[in-house]
Design a protein around this motif. Structure first.
Motif, mmCIF file in Angstrom:
data_model
loop_
_atom_site.group_PDB
_atom_site.id
_atom_site.type_symbol
_atom_site.label_atom_id
_atom_site.label_comp_id
_atom_site.label_asym_id
_atom_site.label_seq_id
_atom_site.Cartn_x
_atom_site.Cartn_y
_atom_site.Cartn_z
ATOM 1 N N SER A 262 -9.121 8.306 -4.864
ATOM 2 C CA SER A 262 -8.146 8.126 -4.354
ATOM 3 C C SER A 262 -6.708 8.894 -4.862
ATOM 4 O O SER A 262 -7.129 9.584 -5.791
ATOM 5 C CB SER A 262 -7.822 6.622 -4.016
ATOM 6 O OG SER A 262 -6.693 6.440 -3.147
ATOM 7 N N GLY A 281 -5.616 -0.714 5.011
ATOM 8 C CA GLY A 281 -4.470 -0.110 4.119
ATOM 9 C C GLY A 281 -3.277 -0.823 3.931
ATOM 10 O O GLY A 281 -3.091 -1.901 4.750
ATOM 11 N N TYR A 282 -2.431 -0.281 3.474
ATOM 12 C CA TYR A 282 -1.062 -0.852 3.251
ATOM 13 C C TYR A 282 -0.345 -0.924 4.549
ATOM 14 O O TYR A 282 0.453 -1.903 4.654
ATOM 15 C CB TYR A 282 -0.130 -0.226 2.242
ATOM 16 C CG TYR A 282 0.057 1.428 2.278
ATOM 17 C CD1 TYR A 282 1.060 1.835 3.143
ATOM 18 C CD2 TYR A 282 -0.449 2.282 1.371
ATOM 19 C CE1 TYR A 282 1.390 2.975 3.253
ATOM 20 C CE2 TYR A 282 -0.384 3.357 1.408
ATOM 21 C CZ TYR A 282 0.711 4.008 2.356
ATOM 22 O OH TYR A 282 1.067 5.314 2.558
ATOM 23 N N ARG A 287 -1.221 -4.635 0.476
ATOM 24 C CA ARG A 287 -0.177 -3.958 -0.176
ATOM 25 C C ARG A 287 -0.631 -2.761 -1.194
ATOM 26 O O ARG A 287 -1.709 -3.026 -1.992
ATOM 27 C CB ARG A 287 0.696 -5.060 -1.005
ATOM 28 C CG ARG A 287 1.079 -6.025 -0.072
ATOM 29 C CD ARG A 287 2.340 -5.604 0.834
ATOM 30 N NE ARG A 287 3.610 -5.270 -0.190
ATOM 31 C CZ ARG A 287 4.446 -6.282 -0.607
ATOM 32 N NH1 ARG A 287 4.005 -7.551 -0.138
ATOM 33 N NH2 ARG A 287 5.322 -5.955 -1.409
ATOM 34 N N ARG A 288 -0.014 -1.644 -1.448
ATOM 35 C CA ARG A 288 -0.311 -0.664 -2.411
ATOM 36 C C ARG A 288 -0.266 -1.245 -3.880
ATOM 37 O O ARG A 288 -1.045 -0.575 -4.697
ATOM 38 C CB ARG A 288 0.794 0.284 -2.249
ATOM 39 C CG ARG A 288 0.379 1.776 -2.951
ATOM 40 C CD ARG A 288 1.073 2.752 -2.339
ATOM 41 N NE ARG A 288 0.651 4.237 -3.153
ATOM 42 C CZ ARG A 288 1.432 4.565 -4.066
ATOM 43 N NH1 ARG A 288 2.297 3.760 -4.774
ATOM 44 N NH2 ARG A 288 0.872 5.900 -4.688
ATOM 45 N N SER A 291 -3.446 -1.569 -5.817
ATOM 46 C CA SER A 291 -4.269 -0.707 -6.378
ATOM 47 C C SER A 291 -4.625 -0.907 -7.733
ATOM 48 O O SER A 291 -3.830 -1.286 -8.840
ATOM 49 C CB SER A 291 -3.118 0.763 -6.430
ATOM 50 O OG SER A 291 -3.072 1.126 -5.145
ATOM 51 N N GLN A 308 -5.803 3.976 -5.871
ATOM 52 C CA GLN A 308 -4.693 3.700 -4.908
ATOM 53 C C GLN A 308 -5.073 3.167 -3.422
ATOM 54 O O GLN A 308 -6.111 3.753 -2.852
ATOM 55 C CB GLN A 308 -3.782 4.855 -4.749
ATOM 56 C CG GLN A 308 -3.118 5.519 -6.113
ATOM 57 C CD GLN A 308 -1.993 4.596 -6.722
ATOM 58 O OE1 GLN A 308 -1.792 3.682 -6.150
ATOM 59 N NE2 GLN A 308 -1.487 4.980 -7.829
ATOM 60 N N VAL A 309 -4.617 2.031 -3.166
ATOM 61 C CA VAL A 309 -4.618 1.686 -1.864
ATOM 62 C C VAL A 309 -3.982 2.651 -0.965
ATOM 63 O O VAL A 309 -2.903 3.165 -1.098
ATOM 64 C CB VAL A 309 -4.084 0.323 -1.655
ATOM 65 C CG1 VAL A 309 -3.959 -0.044 -0.170
ATOM 66 C CG2 VAL A 309 -4.708 -0.901 -2.371
ATOM 67 N N CYS A 310 -4.669 3.302 -0.056
ATOM 68 C CA CYS A 310 -4.238 4.185 1.071
ATOM 69 C C CYS A 310 -3.544 3.404 2.384
ATOM 70 O O CYS A 310 -3.684 2.232 2.244
ATOM 71 C CB CYS A 310 -5.250 5.240 1.501
ATOM 72 S SG CYS A 310 -6.115 5.979 0.318
ATOM 73 N N THR A 314 -9.173 1.442 1.776
ATOM 74 C CA THR A 314 -9.131 0.823 0.326
ATOM 75 C C THR A 314 -10.511 1.100 -0.321
ATOM 76 O O THR A 314 -11.427 0.788 0.484
ATOM 77 C CB THR A 314 -8.602 -0.488 0.411
ATOM 78 O OG1 THR A 314 -7.200 -0.751 0.874
ATOM 79 C CG2 THR A 314 -8.455 -0.966 -0.988
#
Length: 378
Positions: A262, A281-282, A287-288, A291, A308-310, A314
């Motif tokens: 990511s 994802g967010y 939520r980011r 991550s 990182q959450v995209c 995710t």
């Protein structure tokens, strides 16, 4: 064709929760189901219908627009708009037969004028600020404001209410102070001949912990969705969470040493890890901030978020003992990683968690485990 990522709403849980909460009320107490903020993210219209089926008599919203949505869906139960209303919205309040919270003369005068123009009465609930500090008339100003309302034609003061700021706190001191101020306000109104039919103060937390706050009507919000109100971790009532968010594994790969995952390459593989990509994802409310610290659940086992959450995807790490394959269901919010778990990781409350589940996720409504309605994104 529905997205593999979706929010499942158990309407039977809504019905169950309302019936459980009603057991704590005196006979004759009116039950308001609060469906503001799109039913706390669950869907205002299906939740409202389920709530009325379960015995709720009133509905509560925060805005005029939310009230109009209920009316356009054919719901005829009393609807109280509890939040601020602009005088320019007075005609809509009257035309759609909404109850309005009033705490300023300008709005009350605008509602009275609209009622005269449209040839129908308007019902209002006088909001008293006993310590929440948002909106409302202070108790020592209540007599003067009450006289203003009594002089306005076509305007009926149907209710008087306040909102309790710390009803879920194990220390009841502040709540008792607020209720004492509310009693003073009620006595002041009665002294000028104003005794509204509905007195109300109890939110979900107060319903379950302060029976003296029940008065004539209670306003149940977060509890009807199966979540524990306030800052306590448990309540003597059997609540069932109504929302689950699920998705499916879209891709799995086995990582090589030093490969990264990511944006910003914040997670690096040692080699041999199985990483699954989940199409959520967010932008969907995951939520980011999750991550490298959140979880999802596959096969009953927690799977940590890696990288990182995209916005739309995710990545999670599948444990060695979980024989996951593409297409397997993933629990994003639900057993194993609940709204309260989300809240602890994010440093927030479960109310915010469910309210921020993205509107682009289809809401799938269930009764007895079967799909009865699907609300696709706009």
């Amino acid at each position: 064709m529905l997205r593999p990522s979706r929010a499942l709403i158990d309407l039977d849980a809504i019905v169950h929760n309302i019936r459980e909460i009603r057991r704590y009320l005196r006979p004759g107490t009116i039950f308001m189901a609060v469906v503001k903020a799109n039913g706390y993210g669950h869907g205002a219209i299906p939740v409202a219908r389920a709530a009325l089926d379960a015995g709720a008599e009133w509905l509560g919203v925060a805005t005029v627009e939310e009230g109009i949505q209920l009316r356009r869906a054919g719901l005829t139960a009393p609807v109280l708009v509890m939040g601020p209303i602009l005088p320019t919205q007075a005609d809509l309040v009257v035309a759609y037969d909404l109850r309005a919270a009033v705490f300023e003369p300008e709005l009350a005068q605008a509602l009275s004028a609209a009622a005269r123009r449209l040839g129908r009465p308007v019902r209002v609930h006088l909001k008293v600020d006993t310590g929440m500090g948002r909106i409302g008339v202070r108790p020592d100003d209540i007599t003067a404001f009450g006289r203003i309302l009594m002089d306005l034609p076509r305007l009926e003061v149907e209710g008087v209410f306040t909102h309790l700021a710390k009803a879920g706190d194990p220390d009841p001191t502040y709540t008792h102070e607020q209720l004492s101020r509310f009693e003073t306000a009620l006595a002041s109104l009665e002294s000028i001949g104003l005794k509204p039919r509905y007195r109300h103060a109890a939110n979900s937390a107060a319903i379950l912990s302060h029976p003296e706050a029940h008065y004539d009507l209670v306003r149940a919000g977060i509890a009807i969705y199966g979540l524990v109100p306030g800052c306590r971790q448990s309540w003597p009532v059997n609540l069932r969470p109504a929302m689950r968010v699920v998705s499916r594994i879209a891709y799995i790969k086995t990582m090589r040493p030093e490969e990264c995952v990511s944006y910003e390459a914040t997670w690096t593989a040692k080699g041999g890890e199985r990483i699954a990509t989940i199409p959520i994802g967010y932008a969907d409310g995951f939520r980011r901030l999750f991550s490298n610290r959140g979880f999802m659940v596959v096969g009953g086992k927690p799977c940590p978020v890696v990288g990182q959450v995209c916005m739309d995807q995710t990545m999670i790490q599948i444990p060695p003992d979980v024989p996951a394959t593409v297409g397997d269901e993933v629990v994003v919010l639900g057993p194993g990683f609940t709204a309260d778990d989300w809240a602890r990781v994010l440093g927030t409350i479960s109310y915010e968690v469910v309210c921020l589940i993205g509107r682009r996720l289809p809401r799938v409504y269930l009764r007895e485990g079967k799909i009865v309605e699907v609300a696709e994104p706009d």
